[in-house]
Scaffold this motif. Structure first.
Motif, PDB file in Angstrom:
ATOM      1  N   ASN A  74      48.537  42.720  50.483  1.00  0.00           N
ATOM      2  CA  ASN A  74      49.574  42.567  50.996  1.00  0.00           C
ATOM      3  C   ASN A  74      50.256  41.133  51.441  1.00  0.00           C
ATOM      4  OD1 ASN A  74      49.628  45.343  51.992  1.00  0.00           O
ATOM      5  ND2 ASN A  74      48.201  45.019  53.069  1.00  0.00           N
ATOM      6  N   LYS A  75      51.352  40.836  51.067  1.00  0.00           N
ATOM      7  CA  LYS A  75      51.982  39.620  51.163  1.00  0.00           C
ATOM      8  C   LYS A  75      52.002  39.284  52.513  1.00  0.00           C
ATOM      9  CE  LYS A  75      55.899  40.465  48.740  1.00  0.00           C
ATOM     10  NZ  LYS A  75      57.153  40.323  47.881  1.00  0.00           N
ATOM     11  N   VAL A  76      51.631  38.171  53.107  1.00  0.00           N
ATOM     12  CA  VAL A  76      51.449  37.616  54.473  1.00  0.00           C
ATOM     13  C   VAL A  76      52.555  36.546  54.534  1.00  0.00           C
ATOM     14  CG1 VAL A  76      49.212  38.262  54.885  1.00  0.00           C
ATOM     15  CG2 VAL A  76      49.860  36.044  53.757  1.00  0.00           C
ATOM     16  N   MET A  77      53.299  36.346  53.721  1.00  0.00           N
ATOM     17  CA  MET A  77      54.431  35.160  53.709  1.00  0.00           C
ATOM     18  C   MET A  77      55.547  35.653  53.012  1.00  0.00           C
ATOM     19  SD  MET A  77      54.161  30.962  53.181  1.00  0.00           S
ATOM     20  CE  MET A  77      55.572  29.984  53.300  1.00  0.00           C
ATOM     21  N   GLU A  78      56.764  35.537  53.324  1.00  0.00           N
ATOM     22  CA  GLU A  78      57.945  35.912  52.571  1.00  0.00           C
ATOM     23  C   GLU A  78      57.869  35.483  51.096  1.00  0.00           C
ATOM     24  OE1 GLU A  78      62.927  35.928  52.639  1.00  0.00           O
ATOM     25  OE2 GLU A  78      61.602  35.138  54.457  1.00  0.00           O
ATOM     26  N   SER A  79      58.164  36.034  50.204  1.00  0.00           N
ATOM     27  CA  SER A  79      58.381  35.895  48.528  1.00  0.00           C
ATOM     28  C   SER A  79      59.094  36.697  47.988  1.00  0.00           C
ATOM     29  CB  SER A  79      56.972  35.751  48.087  1.00  0.00           C
ATOM     30  OG  SER A  79      57.161  35.482  46.613  1.00  0.00           O
ATOM     31  N   GLU A  80      59.919  36.323  47.045  1.00  0.00           N
ATOM     32  CA  GLU A  80      60.829  37.038  46.257  1.00  0.00           C
ATOM     33  C   GLU A  80      60.022  37.762  45.182  1.00  0.00           C
ATOM     34  OE1 GLU A  80      63.658  34.973  43.397  1.00  0.00           O
ATOM     35  OE2 GLU A  80      62.870  33.172  44.614  1.00  0.00           O
ATOM     36  N   PHE A  81      58.664  37.258  44.865  1.00  0.00           N
ATOM     37  CA  PHE A  81      58.013  37.892  43.881  1.00  0.00           C
ATOM     38  C   PHE A  81      56.955  38.730  44.258  1.00  0.00           C
ATOM     39  CE2 PHE A  81      59.131  33.265  42.820  1.00  0.00           C
ATOM     40  CZ  PHE A  81      60.055  33.663  41.554  1.00  0.00           C
ATOM     41  N   ASP A  82      56.467  39.421  43.549  1.00  0.00           N
ATOM     42  CA  ASP A  82      55.211  40.177  43.549  1.00  0.00           C
ATOM     43  C   ASP A  82      54.172  39.991  42.851  1.00  0.00           C
ATOM     44  OD1 ASP A  82      56.694  42.447  44.996  1.00  0.00           O
ATOM     45  OD2 ASP A  82      57.524  43.161  43.041  1.00  0.00           O
ATOM     46  N   ILE A  83      52.967  40.645  42.964  1.00  0.00           N
ATOM     47  CA  ILE A  83      51.786  40.403  42.447  1.00  0.00           C
ATOM     48  C   ILE A  83      51.207  41.425  41.435  1.00  0.00           C
ATOM     49  CG2 ILE A  83      50.881  38.896  44.244  1.00  0.00           C
ATOM     50  CD1 ILE A  83      48.883  40.721  44.824  1.00  0.00           C
ATOM     51  N   ASN A  84      50.647  41.098  40.683  1.00  0.00           N
ATOM     52  CA  ASN A  84      49.845  42.116  39.489  1.00  0.00           C
ATOM     53  C   ASN A  84      48.677  43.007  40.132  1.00  0.00           C
ATOM     54  OD1 ASN A  84      48.718  43.566  37.482  1.00  0.00           O
ATOM     55  ND2 ASN A  84      48.722  41.860  36.180  1.00  0.00           N
ATOM     56  N   PRO A  85      48.730  44.244  40.409  1.00  0.00           N
ATOM     57  CA  PRO A  85      47.715  44.670  41.049  1.00  0.00           C
ATOM     58  C   PRO A  85      46.300  44.951  40.299  1.00  0.00           C
ATOM     59  CG  PRO A  85      49.316  46.463  40.053  1.00  0.00           C
ATOM     60  CD  PRO A  85      49.926  45.153  39.968  1.00  0.00           C
ATOM     61  N   ALA A  86      46.497  44.762  39.032  1.00  0.00           N
ATOM     62  CA  ALA A  86      45.210  44.878  38.173  1.00  0.00           C
ATOM     63  C   ALA A  86      44.655  43.557  38.517  1.00  0.00           C
ATOM     64  CB  ALA A  86      45.515  44.996  36.458  1.00  0.00           C
ATOM     65  N   GLY A  87      45.440  42.382  38.456  1.00  0.00           N
ATOM     66  CA  GLY A  87      44.776  40.997  38.694  1.00  0.00           C
ATOM     67  C   GLY A  87      44.183  40.975  39.872  1.00  0.00           C
ATOM     68  N   PHE A  88      44.854  41.569  41.075  1.00  0.00           N
ATOM     69  CA  PHE A  88      44.544  41.338  42.495  1.00  0.00           C
ATOM     70  C   PHE A  88      42.962  42.083  42.519  1.00  0.00           C
ATOM     71  CE2 PHE A  88      44.243  43.660  46.491  1.00  0.00           C
ATOM     72  CZ  PHE A  88      44.037  42.535  47.235  1.00  0.00           C
ATOM     73  N   THR A  89      42.739  43.274  41.818  1.00  0.00           N
ATOM     74  CA  THR A  89      41.711  43.916  42.091  1.00  0.00           C
ATOM     75  C   THR A  89      40.493  42.922  41.470  1.00  0.00           C
ATOM     76  OG1 THR A  89      42.726  46.081  41.521  1.00  0.00           O
ATOM     77  CG2 THR A  89      40.202  45.877  41.164  1.00  0.00           C
ATOM     78  N   ILE A  90      40.571  42.496  40.657  1.00  0.00           N
ATOM     79  CA  ILE A  90      39.304  41.316  40.039  1.00  0.00           C
ATOM     80  C   ILE A  90      39.268  40.290  41.031  1.00  0.00           C
ATOM     81  CG2 ILE A  90      38.656  39.688  38.479  1.00  0.00           C
ATOM     82  CD1 ILE A  90      39.920  41.671  36.233  1.00  0.00           C
ATOM     83  N   HIS A  91      40.409  39.611  41.472  1.00  0.00           N
ATOM     84  CA  HIS A  91      40.022  38.552  42.158  1.00  0.00           C
ATOM     85  C   HIS A  91      39.681  38.683  43.573  1.00  0.00           C
ATOM     86  CE1 HIS A  91      41.910  35.439  39.510  1.00  0.00           C
ATOM     87  NE2 HIS A  91      42.094  36.629  38.735  1.00  0.00           N
ATOM     88  N   SER A  92      40.430  39.790  44.187  1.00  0.00           N
ATOM     89  CA  SER A  92      39.963  40.216  45.759  1.00  0.00           C
ATOM     90  C   SER A  92      38.699  40.483  45.857  1.00  0.00           C
ATOM     91  CB  SER A  92      40.961  41.170  46.185  1.00  0.00           C
ATOM     92  OG  SER A  92      40.745  42.342  45.513  1.00  0.00           O
ATOM     93  N   ALA A  93      38.174  40.991  44.752  1.00  0.00           N
ATOM     94  CA  ALA A  93      36.619  41.568  44.776  1.00  0.00           C
ATOM     95  C   ALA A  93      35.719  40.223  44.821  1.00  0.00           C
ATOM     96  CB  ALA A  93      36.223  42.602  43.771  1.00  0.00           C
ATOM     97  N   VAL A  94      35.900  39.457  44.042  1.00  0.00           N
ATOM     98  CA  VAL A  94      35.173  38.156  44.169  1.00  0.00           C
ATOM     99  C   VAL A  94      35.332  37.386  45.377  1.00  0.00           C
ATOM    100  CG1 VAL A  94      34.542  36.011  42.906  1.00  0.00           C
ATOM    101  CG2 VAL A  94      35.294  38.171  41.722  1.00  0.00           C
ATOM    102  N   HIS A  95      36.533  37.260  45.841  1.00  0.00           N
ATOM    103  CA  HIS A  95      36.729  36.399  46.849  1.00  0.00           C
ATOM    104  C   HIS A  95      36.156  37.192  48.080  1.00  0.00           C
ATOM    105  CE1 HIS A  95      39.552  33.391  45.801  1.00  0.00           C
ATOM    106  NE2 HIS A  95      40.236  33.991  45.042  1.00  0.00           N
ATOM    107  N   GLU A  96      36.206  38.600  48.227  1.00  0.00           N
ATOM    108  CA  GLU A  96      35.434  39.216  49.261  1.00  0.00           C
ATOM    109  C   GLU A  96      34.274  38.883  49.423  1.00  0.00           C
ATOM    110  OE1 GLU A  96      36.099  43.282  51.737  1.00  0.00           O
ATOM    111  OE2 GLU A  96      36.892  43.278  49.661  1.00  0.00           O
ATOM    112  N   ALA A  97      33.467  39.035  48.117  1.00  0.00           N
ATOM    113  CA  ALA A  97      31.957  39.146  48.280  1.00  0.00           C
ATOM    114  C   ALA A  97      31.569  37.664  48.213  1.00  0.00           C
ATOM    115  CB  ALA A  97      31.700  40.025  46.893  1.00  0.00           C
ATOM    116  N   ARG A  98      31.983  36.751  47.704  1.00  0.00           N
ATOM    117  CA  ARG A  98      31.558  35.345  47.709  1.00  0.00           C
ATOM    118  C   ARG A  98      32.294  34.455  48.356  1.00  0.00           C
ATOM    119  NH1 ARG A  98      28.967  34.461  42.188  1.00  0.00           N
ATOM    120  NH2 ARG A  98      29.246  32.217  42.925  1.00  0.00           N
ATOM    121  N   ASP A  99      31.714  34.065  49.583  1.00  0.00           N
ATOM    122  CA  ASP A  99      32.391  32.909  50.563  1.00  0.00           C
ATOM    123  C   ASP A  99      32.592  31.516  49.651  1.00  0.00           C
ATOM    124  OD1 ASP A  99      32.770  34.348  52.550  1.00  0.00           O
ATOM    125  OD2 ASP A  99      31.101  33.742  53.613  1.00  0.00           O
ATOM    126  N   ASP A 100      31.488  31.269  48.691  1.00  0.00           N
ATOM    127  CA  ASP A 100      31.780  30.031  47.816  1.00  0.00           C
ATOM    128  C   ASP A 100      32.629  30.178  46.829  1.00  0.00           C
ATOM    129  OD1 ASP A 100      30.021  32.032  46.659  1.00  0.00           O
ATOM    130  OD2 ASP A 100      29.219  30.334  45.323  1.00  0.00           O
TER     131      ASP A 100
END
Length: 249
Positions: A74-100
């Motif tokens: 979910n966008k947490v700051m106003e933006s005229e752009f959207d994001i790629n859901p496929a890209g989000f799946t990979i990146h969010s998984a790694v960010h969530e699992a690895r604090d480093d």
């Protein structure tokens, strides 16, 4: 909307560094039109991160155009752009699992995919390959990354490594900083390029002896003076300041 005036100093610096990373990927020709991503986690407890606006070429990305989202996309700051859901799946998984894993860089380069389809993957054919092989994992292809269930398997495969080859798909690096993630990708991509070029000669190849691989971690710190990507990053920013200073806008 003046983004710089609405965010913290730390977030703005991260936006500048992330935009710089996008521009350098474009500079080396590692981009795939608009279809890969680099994300960075913003300092703070909110688990917000920045990712590229879907539809914008890497050579066009600026500090202000990066989209801020939460772990649910979910966008947490106003933006005229959207994001790629496929890209989000990979990146969010790694960010969530690895604090480093403050920065996650994922590419679809020709050399990276060419190595990813080889049964033995990356081989110790070059000095560059040793640094990646010291912290390398693999993830089998499951189709376009839209299935949330794949997150658990990808994270399990990644473990505590910083380099990943996604079979039939591409390359991924993660690190504490944008500079380190970029340097990791530079090394991994160069390793793949060298491997493909060496294999294309058709002659018998001579791998690096395994005892040398075993001692590469300590040597990596010596090579970078324990600074990691920050040894090269200031020079990268100077290059961009000369060639395309609008990345900081």
């Amino acid at each position: 909307m003046n983004v710089k005036d609405q965010v913290s100093e730390q977030e703005w610096q991260m936006r500048v560094d992330l935009a710089a990373c996008y521009r350098m990927v474009a500079h080396y020709g590692w981009d795939d039109l608009v279809f890969t991503h680099i994300s960075a986690r913003i300092p703070g407890p909110e688990h917000h991160f920045l990712i590229n606006p879907y539809g914008m070429l890497f050579e066009e990305v600026t500090a202000s155009s990066l989209v801020k989202v939460d772990l649910h996309g979910n966008k947490v700051m106003e933006s005229e752009f959207d994001i790629n859901p496929a890209g989000f799946t990979i990146h969010s998984a790694v960010h969530e699992a690895r604090d480093d894993a403050k920065c996650v860089l994922h590419l679809h380069t020709n050399a990276g995919i060419a190595v990813s389809v080889q049964e033995k993957g990356l081989l110790p054919y070059s000095q560059q390959s040793l640094f990646a092989l010291a912290s390398l994992s693999y993830h089998d292809y499951e189709g376009v990354a839209l299935n949330p269930d794949e997150k658990q398997r990808l994270v399990a495969d990644l473990g505590n490594t910083n380099f990943m080859i996604l079979r039939n798909h591409g390359l991924l690096t993660c690190a504490e900083t944008i500079a380190d993630a970029f340097l990791g990708m530079f090394i991994l991509q160069r390793s793949c390029e060298i491997q493909i070029q060496a294999q294309s000669t058709g002659v018998e190849l001579r791998p690096i002896p395994s005892p040398i691989l075993a001692g590469i971690r300590a040597q990596a710190e010596q090579v970078t003076r324990s600074m990691g990507g920050m040894l090269a990053w200031p020079g990268i920013l100077r290059k961009l300041d000369r060639d395309c200073p609008d990345y900081k806008n």
